[in-house]
Design an enzyme around this catalytic site. Structure first.
Site, mmCIF file in Angstrom:
data_model
loop_
_atom_site.group_PDB
_atom_site.id
_atom_site.type_symbol
_atom_site.label_atom_id
_atom_site.label_comp_id
_atom_site.label_asym_id
_atom_site.label_seq_id
_atom_site.Cartn_x
_atom_site.Cartn_y
_atom_site.Cartn_z
ATOM 1 N N GLU A 211 0.825 -1.215 0.000
ATOM 2 C CA GLU A 211 0.000 0.000 0.000
ATOM 3 C C GLU A 211 0.857 1.262 0.000
ATOM 4 O O GLU A 211 2.060 1.202 0.284
ATOM 5 C CB GLU A 211 -0.937 -0.006 1.205
ATOM 6 C CG GLU A 211 -0.208 -0.176 2.512
ATOM 7 C CD GLU A 211 -0.682 0.749 3.593
ATOM 8 O OE1 GLU A 211 -1.162 1.853 3.283
ATOM 9 O OE2 GLU A 211 -0.537 0.367 4.760
ATOM 10 N N LYS B 10 -3.714 -1.473 14.113
ATOM 11 C CA LYS B 10 -2.960 -0.413 14.783
ATOM 12 C C LYS B 10 -3.463 -0.235 16.218
ATOM 13 O O LYS B 10 -4.655 -0.229 16.476
ATOM 14 C CB LYS B 10 -3.056 0.867 13.970
ATOM 15 C CG LYS B 10 -2.113 0.781 12.758
ATOM 16 C CD LYS B 10 -2.000 2.078 12.011
ATOM 17 C CE LYS B 10 -3.251 2.376 11.261
ATOM 18 N NZ LYS B 10 -3.490 1.521 10.113
HETATM 19 N N1 PSU Z 1 -0.106 0.574 8.450
HETATM 20 C C1 PSU Z 1 0.919 1.350 8.884
HETATM 21 N N2 PSU Z 1 0.759 2.708 8.763
HETATM 22 C C2 PSU Z 1 -0.344 3.287 8.160
HETATM 23 C C3 PSU Z 1 -1.396 2.446 7.686
HETATM 24 C C4 PSU Z 1 -1.209 1.100 7.861
HETATM 25 O O1 PSU Z 1 1.928 0.834 9.407
HETATM 26 O O2 PSU Z 1 -0.410 4.501 8.029
HETATM 27 C C5 PSU Z 1 -2.614 3.048 6.978
HETATM 28 C C6 PSU Z 1 -3.224 2.001 6.054
HETATM 29 O O3 PSU Z 1 -3.185 2.520 4.741
HETATM 30 C C7 PSU Z 1 -4.633 1.821 6.531
HETATM 31 C C8 PSU Z 1 -4.946 3.156 7.097
HETATM 32 O O4 PSU Z 1 -5.486 1.440 5.504
HETATM 33 O O5 PSU Z 1 -3.711 3.471 7.795
HETATM 34 C C9 PSU Z 1 -6.174 3.127 7.984
HETATM 35 O O6 PSU Z 1 -6.760 4.380 7.981
HETATM 36 P P1 PSU Z 1 -8.286 4.586 8.466
HETATM 37 O O7 PSU Z 1 -8.243 4.177 9.912
HETATM 38 O O8 PSU Z 1 -8.568 6.050 8.256
HETATM 39 O O9 PSU Z 1 -9.122 3.667 7.639
#
Ligand code: PSU
Ligand code: MN
Length: 299
Positions: free
Chosen positions: A23, A155
């Site tokens: 990604e 996360k």
């Molecule tokens: N993993 C990481 N750092 C990130 C992300 C994932 O180590 O920044 C990103 C991914 O792209 C994931 C996003 O899809 O954070 C999630 O964001 P949200 O909670 O707004 O869906």
């Protein structure tokens, strides 16, 4: 609208070589400049070292792009602001001809469209703490996209028990890579269980084949804990998490800003320790995903 490839991914797709989707939101919004660019390049090198082909995904000039050039990686790394394109933003960004970084959700969606089976990320999105309605689009895409996704859990800024429940309700099989516990991104443990522990690539592939035989549409989520040497110590993590979460509430941070805000706050409070940890787990996950892709033998 046409899918675009770089020479390496175009060749790999034509020859049926094993590809690993990566990604780009983690590059544009997850890590600070210039560490993000170094990491994006290092991840691609790690994938190649395992014998697979990296396909970093983003939207460039309105084209879903499977595999980027180094200039495109540089563009996404900033330091200028780049759009964060989740699944709901895809139609808009394609029709407006814009460029942006794709999240887990939109990356998986695009990767699956072009037949890539394996995907590596850092930590998936999930159910946010507090606001019960803030659920990352990563979750429904995981529930409806039959790929193998390697991550270090969700996360840790999220509500992990609720995220775990969501995955269970929606039929996503969660595997622990040499662990019985669902990892917590910066931490190796969360107190939550995985559905099954795996010790080898062979086991992951057998389970994925069973899923395919059943015609199940959900992703297989392979969760790998961050290497021990880079884990953030529990007491420190708890303390900085609390401060970051309360600051985000005070400042009214919500929606797509929530995750980037919290990640950068944590880095500030730990003097960059969480960044080192994030980079380590990204590389670890990319290596595992590559081994799986090689084991599957391409398309
Ligand atoms: N993993 C990481 N750092 C990130 C992300 C994932 O180590 O920044 C990103 C991914 O792209 C994931 C996003 O899809 O954070 C999630 O964001 P949200 O909670 O707004 O869906
Ligand atoms: Mn959200």
């Amino acid at each position: 609208m046409n899918f675009r490839y770089n020479p390496e991914t175009a060749d790999a797709i034509e020859r049926g070589l094993p590809l690993v989707a990566l990604e780009s939101t983690v590059i544009a919004h997850g890590l600070p400049f210039p560490r993000n660019l170094e990491t994006a390049r290092a991840i691609e090198i790690a994938v190649r070292a395992e014998g697979a082909v990296p396909a970093t995904i983003a939207v460039i000039d309105g084209h879903p792009s499977i595999g980027l050039t180094d200039e495109e990686l540089e563009y996404l790394a900033g330091p200028r602001e780049v759009a964060k394109i989740s699944i709901r933003d895809l139609p808009l960004s394609l029709s407006s001809g814009s460029a942006g970084a794709t999240t887990v959700a939109s990356t998986m969606f695009l990767a699956h469209r072009v037949g890539i089976n394996v995907f590596a990320t850092g930590g998936i999105g999930g159910v946010h703490r507090g606001d019960a309605m803030d659920i990352s689009a990563d979750l429904p895409v995981l529930a409806s996209t039959p790929m193998i996704t390697v991550c270090a859990g969700a996360k840790v800024v999220l509500d992990l028990p609720k995220t775990r429940e969501w995955l269970e309700t929606h039929g996503v099989c969660v595997l622990g890579w040499k662990t019985d516990e669902f990892p917590a991104f910066y931490a190796r443990t969360s107190g939550l269980k995985v559905d099954g522990r795996v010790e080898s690539v062979k086991e992951v592939i057998e389970i994925a084949r069973s899923r395919d035989t059943l015609g199940m549409e959900s992703a297989l989520l392979v969760t790998a804990p961050v290497p021990e040497s880079e884990e953030i110590e529990a007491d420190l993590l708890e303390e900085v998490l609390e401060t970051s979460l309360s600051e985000s509430v005070e400042q009214g941070i919500s929606g797509k800003e929530a995750t980037p805000f919290l990640l950068s706050k944590l880095s500030e409070l730990t003097e960059g320790k969480t960044i080192d940890c994030n980079v380590a787990l990204l590389l670890n996950n990319a290596r595992i995903a590559s081994k799986i892709a090689v084991g599957l033998g391409g398309k």
